[in-house]
Design a protein around this motif. Structure first.
Motif, PDB file in Angstrom:
ATOM      1  N   THR A 123       3.055   0.109   8.502  1.00 16.67           N
ATOM      2  CA  THR A 123       2.702  -0.311   7.145  1.00 16.67           C
ATOM      3  C   THR A 123       1.663   0.628   6.547  1.00 16.67           C
ATOM      4  O   THR A 123       1.767   1.015   5.379  1.00 16.67           O
ATOM      5  N   LEU A 124       0.677   1.034   7.342  1.00 14.63           N
ATOM      6  CA  LEU A 124      -0.318   1.994   6.851  1.00 14.63           C
ATOM      7  C   LEU A 124       0.337   3.324   6.504  1.00 14.63           C
ATOM      8  O   LEU A 124      -0.045   3.979   5.528  1.00 14.63           O
ATOM      9  N   ALA A 125       1.321   3.734   7.272  1.00 11.23           N
ATOM     10  CA  ALA A 125       2.038   4.984   6.983  1.00 11.23           C
ATOM     11  C   ALA A 125       2.776   4.878   5.654  1.00 11.23           C
ATOM     12  O   ALA A 125       2.770   5.820   4.852  1.00 11.23           O
ATOM     13  N   MET A 126       3.399   3.727   5.406  1.00 16.18           N
ATOM     14  CA  MET A 126       4.086   3.531   4.121  1.00 16.18           C
ATOM     15  C   MET A 126       3.082   3.570   2.963  1.00 16.18           C
ATOM     16  O   MET A 126       3.325   4.208   1.938  1.00 16.18           O
ATOM     17  N   LEU A 127       1.967   2.911   3.142  1.00 19.27           N
ATOM     18  CA  LEU A 127       0.929   2.899   2.113  1.00 19.27           C
ATOM     19  C   LEU A 127       0.382   4.295   1.837  1.00 19.27           C
ATOM     20  O   LEU A 127       0.118   4.654   0.695  1.00 19.27           O
ATOM     21  N   SER A 128       0.234   5.097   2.895  1.00 21.00           N
ATOM     22  CA  SER A 128      -0.402   6.405   2.739  1.00 21.00           C
ATOM     23  C   SER A 128       0.447   7.408   1.974  1.00 21.00           C
ATOM     24  O   SER A 128      -0.038   8.472   1.621  1.00 21.00           O
ATOM     25  N   SER A 129       1.687   7.051   1.677  1.00 21.23           N
ATOM     26  CA  SER A 129       2.498   7.946   0.855  1.00 21.23           C
ATOM     27  C   SER A 129       2.036   7.942  -0.598  1.00 21.23           C
ATOM     28  O   SER A 129       2.430   8.802  -1.370  1.00 21.23           O
ATOM     29  N   ARG A 130       1.172   6.984  -0.968  1.00 18.56           N
ATOM     30  CA  ARG A 130       0.640   6.918  -2.334  1.00 18.56           C
ATOM     31  C   ARG A 130      -0.829   6.580  -2.419  1.00 18.56           C
ATOM     32  O   ARG A 130      -1.488   6.898  -3.409  1.00 18.56           O
ATOM     33  N   PHE A 131      -1.345   5.899  -1.393  1.00 12.35           N
ATOM     34  CA  PHE A 131      -2.689   5.337  -1.512  1.00 12.35           C
ATOM     35  C   PHE A 131      -3.562   5.700  -0.318  1.00 12.35           C
ATOM     36  O   PHE A 131      -3.075   5.876   0.789  1.00 12.35           O
ATOM     37  N   TRP A 132      -4.873   5.774  -0.577  1.00  8.18           N
ATOM     38  CA  TRP A 132      -5.876   5.859   0.479  1.00  8.18           C
ATOM     39  C   TRP A 132      -6.583   4.510   0.460  1.00  8.18           C
ATOM     40  O   TRP A 132      -7.243   4.147  -0.500  1.00  8.18           O
ATOM     41  N   LEU A 133      -6.402   3.760   1.510  1.00  8.44           N
ATOM     42  CA  LEU A 133      -6.906   2.394   1.579  1.00  8.44           C
ATOM     43  C   LEU A 133      -8.238   2.378   2.312  1.00  8.44           C
ATOM     44  O   LEU A 133      -8.300   2.707   3.494  1.00  8.44           O
TER      45      LEU A 133
END
Length: 160
Positions: A123-133
């Motif tokens: 899930t973090l990998a999917m998020l990192s395609s657009r966002f820095w959380l």
């Protein structure tokens, strides 16, 4: 003539000329919402970046090297800037502030995209395609707990 989205939404229903949002309106709304959340959570940093000043040494954002894009959205200017073939959003991900409702909604959406079964790393990998959380693992664990609590409550109501 079409009015901008905010003005159009304020019209009485009978006077509205269209029912659906355009892609551009959705993207513009997303940018405005994220930028507002960044301004709330990172007031000092946003002000410094807007005026071209260095970030305070106490800033939690120093390690992600924030910068403002052409829309005024804070992005990480990290390690991927020299990667030629990566999309802009991957090279310079949008910084999402911790504990903002928009961040919680985005994290929940990505969690749901994994059908609630994708692991934290996926899930973090999917998020990192657009966002820095900011504090991503904690955010994701919190989203998983919220989903589980909602599901438990639904089961309790169904069993009554």
């Amino acid at each position: 003539m079409d009015l901008p989205l905010p003005e159009h939404c304020l019209l009485p229903i009978g006077r509205r000329t269209r029912d659906e949002l355009t892609v551009e309106e959705i993207q513009d709304a997303e940018i405005r919402i994220i930028k507002a959340a960044q301004k709330r959570s990172f007031q000092t940093e946003y002000s410094a970046l807007s005026s071209g000043k260095p970030l305070p040494m106490s800033s939690k954002l120093l390690t992600v090297k924030p910068r403002l894009d052409e829309d005024g959205v804070m992005r990480s200017d990290g390690q991927l800037e020299n990667a030629k073939y990566l999309p802009y959003g991957v090279k310079y991900p949008i910084i999402l502030p911790r504990k903002e409702w928009v961040t919680k909604l985005i994290v929940r959406w990505y969690h749901q995209q994994g059908n609630h079964t994708a692991g934290t790393n996926q899930t973090l990998a999917m998020l990192s395609s657009r966002f820095w959380l900011m504090q991503g693992r904690e955010q994701l664990e919190s989203a998983k707990e919220n989903v589980m609590n909602v599901e438990e409550e639904k089961q309790r109501q169904l069993s009554r």
